[in-house]
Design a protein around this motif. Structure first.
Motif, PDB file in Angstrom:
ATOM      1  N   ARG A 152       0.850  -1.121   0.020  1.00 33.49           N
ATOM      2  CA  ARG A 152       0.833   0.259   0.126  1.00 33.49           C
ATOM      3  C   ARG A 152       1.179   1.309  -0.486  1.00 33.49           C
ATOM      4  NH1 ARG A 152      -2.591  -3.534  -0.425  1.00 33.49           N
ATOM      5  NH2 ARG A 152      -4.262  -4.664  -0.264  1.00 33.49           N
ATOM      6  N   THR A 188      -4.236   1.020  -7.547  1.00 34.68           N
ATOM      7  CA  THR A 188      -3.894   0.352  -7.595  1.00 34.68           C
ATOM      8  C   THR A 188      -2.729  -0.355  -7.746  1.00 34.68           C
ATOM      9  OG1 THR A 188      -6.632  -0.697  -8.089  1.00 34.68           O
ATOM     10  CG2 THR A 188      -3.846  -2.443  -8.510  1.00 34.68           C
ATOM     11  N   GLU A 291      -3.921   4.942   4.305  1.00 34.25           N
ATOM     12  CA  GLU A 291      -3.033   4.006   4.005  1.00 34.25           C
ATOM     13  C   GLU A 291      -2.434   4.416   3.022  1.00 34.25           C
ATOM     14  OE1 GLU A 291      -5.457   0.652   2.088  1.00 34.25           O
ATOM     15  OE2 GLU A 291      -5.853  -0.772   3.558  1.00 34.25           O
TER      16      GLU A 291
END
Length: 348
Positions: A152, A188, A291
């Motif tokens: 992450r 992503t 995150e």
């Protein structure tokens, strides 16, 4: 062990006879497997003669038999087991007695703890392995376990430092901040992609130090990167600059859906950072719940407190509606301009 520690152990401590490569980050698992194979086998021909691949359900006694069988046409016997049921979540025992299955497992555990010199076992598990299992504990004690944690934005620095070390490069402060910001915009994170981009970057310069300008050239083609400056301008509530950057992105062919998705995510993060800080979570402590890289999370937290909460809520709802309106042709790109203006100038 984490990836960096695992790879260092392979170089310093040499090969173990049993490994478990488990986790959600396939990039790390693949790199670890490739490294182990490169040490085990001198060439593809040797690998083909020594490697046995097993998948699915494997009987413990059969596995023990394969481990103890001396190789006939190779100097070593390498067993590669992909996604067996051995490391899945632990289920409650049906009884407290010693079943036949328990005895088989005990034989396997003893064999793995005292491997023949000619045999090597590599378990690969997609997803987290159950650390409570005796098999996991045995491998951890007598061999080595890779915990391939999913990457992450907030934990990518370990990968980055390892990659820079492999390229014999380092980054200046501005480049590091820019990279962290770019990664924070990615919905992503593909380590395969970043790996290739840094390999190309290493070809662009013979200098050891990587600068922000060099990173900008390498990553300029990414839609997320091109929107990065826009999000920064919105965070600073600079309407004129933000509108110019928005228009530039649209003129350059960046799809409005990409801008919308990244803008929605950014406003959501600002809102979340504001709420978290009201709960007493501040600075780098924002990294894990958001995150994000700690540097970016701290920066986002400072920006978030400059926005009236009603403005963030209002625009969050408008962006959700915009997704439907744009896709159904009921609104045009002007809806994005309206959101940018309200974020920069809106008041409660």
């Amino acid at each position: 062990m984490k990836f960096g520690e695992f790879m260092t152990s392979l170089q310093k401590d040499g090969l173990k006879h049993v490994y478990l490569l488990a986790g959600e980050e396939h990039y790390y698992v693949d790199k670890a497997r490739e490294k182990i194979f490169s040490i085990l086998f001198a060439n593809q021909q040797e690998q083909a003669g020594a490697l046995q691949k097993l998948t699915g359900t494997v009987d413990a006694d059969d596995l023990v038999g394969l481990i103890e069988t001396a190789p006939f046409f190779a100097s070593k016997n390498v067993l590669f087991l992909q996604d067996t049921s051995l490391f899945k979540e632990k289920k409650e025992e049906e009884d407290n007695g010693k079943t036949g299955k328990d005895k088989k497992q005990e034989r396997l555990l003893k064999t793995l703890a005292d491997m023949p010199e000619f045999s090597y076992v590599i378990f690969v598990q997609n997803g987290k392995a159950d650390k409570r299992r005796k098999l996991y504990k045995t491998i951890e004690k007598c061999g080595a376990v890779l915990e391939a944690e999913a990457i992450r934005a907030w934990n990518i620095n370990d990968w980055l430092q390892g990659k820079l070390q492999s390229l014999n490069k380092d980054m200046d402060r501005e480049a590091m901040a820019y990279f962290s910001g770019v990664v924070s915009t990615m919905q992503t994170i593909s380590l395969e992609f970043l790996d290739r981009e840094f390999d190309k970057l290493a070809l662009f310069t013979k200098e050891r130090r990587i600068t922000k300008d060099l990173l900008t050239q390498v990553f300029a083609g990414l839609p997320e990167v091109s929107v990065f400056a826009l999000l920064d301008a919105i965070s600073e509530r600079k309407a004129k600059k933000a509108l110019q950057l928005l228009r530039r992105q649209l003129n350059d062919g960046t799809y409005f859906t990409v801008i919308l998705a990244l803008l929605t995510r950014h406003v959501r993060q600002l809102w979340q950072a504001q709420v978290l800080q009201q709960q007493g979570i501040r600075g780098k402590a924002l990294a894990k719940p958001l995150e994000l890289n700690p540097f970016i999370a701290e920066k986002l937290g400072r920006y978030a407190m400059k926005f009236p909460s009603v403005v963030l809520k209002r625009n969050m709802l408008e962006l959700v509606d915009a997704d439907y309106l744009l896709k159904t042709g009921q609104a045009g790109e002007e809806i994005l301009e309206h959101v940018v203006i309200d974020l920069c100038h809106g008041a409660s």
